[in-house]
Enzyme design. Sequence first.
Site, PDB file in Angstrom:
ATOM      1  N   GLY A  10       0.827  -1.209   0.000  1.00 47.87           N
ATOM      2  CA  GLY A  10       0.000   0.000   0.000  1.00 47.87           C
ATOM      3  C   GLY A  10       0.854   1.249   0.000  1.00 47.87           C
ATOM      4  N   TYR A 142     -15.518  -3.216   8.218  1.00 50.55           N
ATOM      5  CA  TYR A 142     -14.150  -2.745   8.416  1.00 50.55           C
ATOM      6  C   TYR A 142     -13.659  -3.085   9.813  1.00 50.55           C
ATOM      7  CZ  TYR A 142     -10.117   0.373   8.429  1.00 50.55           C
ATOM      8  OH  TYR A 142      -8.841   0.889   8.512  1.00 50.55           O
TER       9      TYR A 142
END
Length: 245
Positions: A10, A142
Site C-alpha cells: 500500500g 471494516y
Amino acid sequence: MTDRIALVTGASSGIGAATVRALAGAGWQVHAVARRADRLAELAAEVGAVAHALDITDTMALERLAVAVAPDLLVNNAGIGAGIAGLAGASEEDVARTIGVNVTALLQLLRVFLPGMRARRRGHVVNIGSVAGLYPNQSAIYGASKGAVRQLSRNLRLELRGTGIRVTEIQPGRVATEFYDAAIPDDAATRDRLKRTAIRELAPGDVAAAILYAVSAPAHVNVSAIELQPTEQTFGGVFFDPLDA
C-alpha cells in the site's frame, strides 16, 4: 548498500508512502508495493526505493515477489474500507473486497514471506491495524477486518516464539489520507459526511514515525502494539458535559 531490506505494501500514498520515505531516510533498502504504478514510480525515484506494481490479492504475484525479495521487515499496510458506511447497505463485492484485502491478502503475504524469515532466524512483521479493531465503530465490515488483524498479530507473536522474528501491530485513529475517497468513491454525500471532522487528524508521517520507533528498537525488544490517536479523538467510557446538565 544497506543490508536492511524492507517491503511495504500500500505504498503509493498515505501511511504507506510516508513509511517508505521514513525507512529510506533511516537507511533501509525499501521495496514499495502498490497497484498504482505511476505514483509508485514517482515515490521510488524520489527516495531510491524499488517499485513493484502489483495487486496484493494476486497470490501468484506474491509468490513471485517472495522469490525475488527477502525482506527483514514486512510492513503490511495495504487496506481498504469498502462498505464502511454500514453492513446493511453494503454489496456482496464490498464484503469480499474488504476481507480479501485486509485479511486474506495479509495472511497470504505472511505465508509467503515468513518461511524466509524463519530460515534466517530474524525478521520483523508490522501489521497496520486500527482503533476500529479495538473499539465499537460505525462499520461492522471494516471493524471486523481490523479485529482480525489484531488477533492475527497476537497469535502470530505466539506462533513465532523462539524464531527471532518480531511482530508489531500499529493501531491508528483518524489519519488524514485518501481512505474515505477510496472507500466510498460513488457516494459523495456519505463520503463527505464520514470525512467531516473538527479535530486535527494524525498525519501519515505520524504513523510512519511510530513504525520507525518500533523497528528501531534493539533486537531483544518487541514493541507488540502502538495505539495512537489525534489528541481530540477518544474511545470508550461515558462522558457527561457539565454544560449540558
